[in-house]
Design an enzyme around this catalytic site. Structure first.
Site, PDB file in Angstrom:
ATOM      1  N   TYR A  59       2.679  72.747  27.197  1.00  0.00           N
ATOM      2  CA  TYR A  59       1.596  73.316  28.131  1.00  0.00           C
ATOM      3  C   TYR A  59       0.792  72.617  28.785  1.00  0.00           C
ATOM      4  CZ  TYR A  59      -1.144  77.422  29.774  1.00  0.00           C
ATOM      5  OH  TYR A  59      -2.048  78.324  30.675  1.00  0.00           O
ATOM      6  N   ASP A 112     -13.305  78.157  10.829  1.00  0.00           N
ATOM      7  CA  ASP A 112     -14.529  78.896  10.410  1.00  0.00           C
ATOM      8  C   ASP A 112     -14.973  79.684  11.655  1.00  0.00           C
ATOM      9  OD1 ASP A 112     -15.569  77.073  11.949  1.00  0.00           O
ATOM     10  OD2 ASP A 112     -16.755  75.795  10.508  1.00  0.00           O
ATOM     11  N   ARG A 171     -15.188  79.502  23.150  1.00  0.00           N
ATOM     12  CA  ARG A 171     -14.283  79.828  24.418  1.00  0.00           C
ATOM     13  C   ARG A 171     -15.204  80.813  25.339  1.00  0.00           C
ATOM     14  NH1 ARG A 171     -11.707  76.922  21.863  1.00  0.00           N
ATOM     15  NH2 ARG A 171      -9.259  76.965  21.487  1.00  0.00           N
TER      16      ARG A 171
END
Ligand code: NAD
Ligand code: UDP
Ligand code: UDP
Length: 320
Positions: free
Chosen positions: A143, A204, A209
């Protein structure tokens, strides 16, 4: 205008088509339905200005259009890694074909590129001049490198053949109509809480993002297409969250009793990601307007209706 949208039956593509149709354009949608669905564009199927073509863009096709929004490519790691060679073909051969088409009919061409071209970034936040840190041989590279070649192709068609190009580097986008089994983090967490299952945080949950609501993103794509700047331009929401914070936000909104469990972090998972949108602000006059809480609320309502519908239940049981 006559506007071609590749990947128009997908998540972002179908929202873009809604806007283009509402603005009175003639729209041609090309899709092979790998991760897209007719139901996303159902309301336009009988419209005289709308045309749906089932076609795989890795094969050539001849059509006429004034603008091409090139979105066809699976976007979720689960789906683009399912058949990595096909993902490369879609990004390389598919983009080549669509650029060949743009050259032949002198259409303006917008590439839906991605923040993944920055890989696991060593610079934070990411601005367009950062050249990235991509593993060329890892599971995400079909990708990441595919999109990097797609950008290269776009710029070479521009320099060599005068094709008018626009390149958007899209950061994590979410919203209504994401496929229930899309596999990306927002849809996973929302479906899991609605179905009373534990939320699966990978690692974790300290990786970050930045989540952009789909209506904001579509506005940015249209401004880029119709503006004067080639790009690349980052389009995304600069508000940054850890994945654990996202899980807790969905948990609080849908089911405070939902359990959060931890699973192994996938290989090469980027640790931090946040767009520098200075260029989008100054060149396009664009910035996101929908905060995460509001966007999540709309997304949850959309999924609630689908997960509760007979079709939704059917889809859910197929995944198990
Ligand atoms: P999606 O998977 O919902 O949509 C992709 C569409 O392309 C689907 O309808 C699929 O069936 C179609 N498609 C795939 N391969 C094809 C082929 N060979 N021929 C024809 N059609 C094909 O994904 P999305 O989130 O809507 O993403 C759209 C575009 O935006 C993609 O190019 C993606 O790389 C890019 N992007 C999305 C995000 C995000 O967070 N959603 C982030 C960065 C970039
Ligand atoms: N192509 C296409 N539709 C068109 C024009 C071109 O699918 O309307 C394809 C064409 O088959 C080729 C690619 O786009 O595979 C690149 O086309 P271009 O004309 O740039 O290169 P050439 O055909 O000379 O290799
Ligand atoms: N992730 C997670 N649980 C899930 C799906 C994803 O913790 O059920 C994490 C994933 O490891 C990554 C982040 O959420 O760190 C975003 O993943 P996604 O697949 O949505 O997009 P990416 O930005 O990695 O392409």
């Amino acid at each position: 205008m006559r506007i071609l949208v590749t990947g128009g039956a997908g998540f972002i593509g179908s929202h873009l088509i809604d806007r283009l149709m509402e603005d009175g354009h003639e729209v041609i949608c090309i899709d092979n339905f790998y991760t897209g669905h007719k139901r996303n564009i159902l309301k336009w199927l009988d419209h005289p200005y709308f045309e749906l073509i089932r076609h795989d863009i890795t094969e050539p096709i001849r059509l006429e259009a004034d603008q091409i929004y090139h979105l066809a490519c699976p976007a979720s790691p689960v789906h683009y890694q399912y058949n990595p060679v096909k993902t490369i073909k879609t990004n390389v051969l598919g983009t080549l074909n669509m650029l060949g088409l743009a050259k032949r009919v002198k259409a303006r061409f917008l590439l839906a590129s991605t923040s993944e071209i920055y890989g696991d970034p060593e610079v934070h936040p990411q601005s367009e001049d950062y050249r990235g840190n991509v593993n060329p041989i890892g599971p995400r590279s079909c990708y990441d490198e595919g999109k990097r070649v797609a950008e290269t192709l776009a710029f070479d068609y521009h320099r060599q053949n005068d094709v008018e190009i626009r390149v958007a580097r899209i950061f994590n986008t979410y919203g209504s109509r994401m496929f229930e089994q899309d596999g990306r983090v927002v849809s996973n967490f929302v479906v899991q809480t609605l179905q009373g299952k534990p939320l699966t945080v990978y690692g974790d949950g300290s990786q970050t993002r930045s989540f952009c609501y789909v209506s904001d993103l579509v506005e940015g794509l249209m401004r880029l297409m119709n503006g004067e700047h080639t790009g690349p331009i980052n389009l995304g929401n600069p508000d940054e969250y850890t994945i654990l914070e996202l899980a807790q936000a969905v948990q609080k909104m849908v089911n405070p009793d939902a359990e959060i469990i931890f699973k192994p972090l996938p290989q090469d998972d980027p640790k931090r990601r946040r767009p520098d949108i200075t260029k989008a602000k100054s060149l396009l006059g664009w910035q996101p307007t929908v905060p995460l809480q509001e966007g999540l609320k709309m997304t949850v309502e959309d999924f609630r209706a689908r997960v509760a519908s007979p079709q939704g239940q059917h889809l859910a049981s197929v995944s198990e």
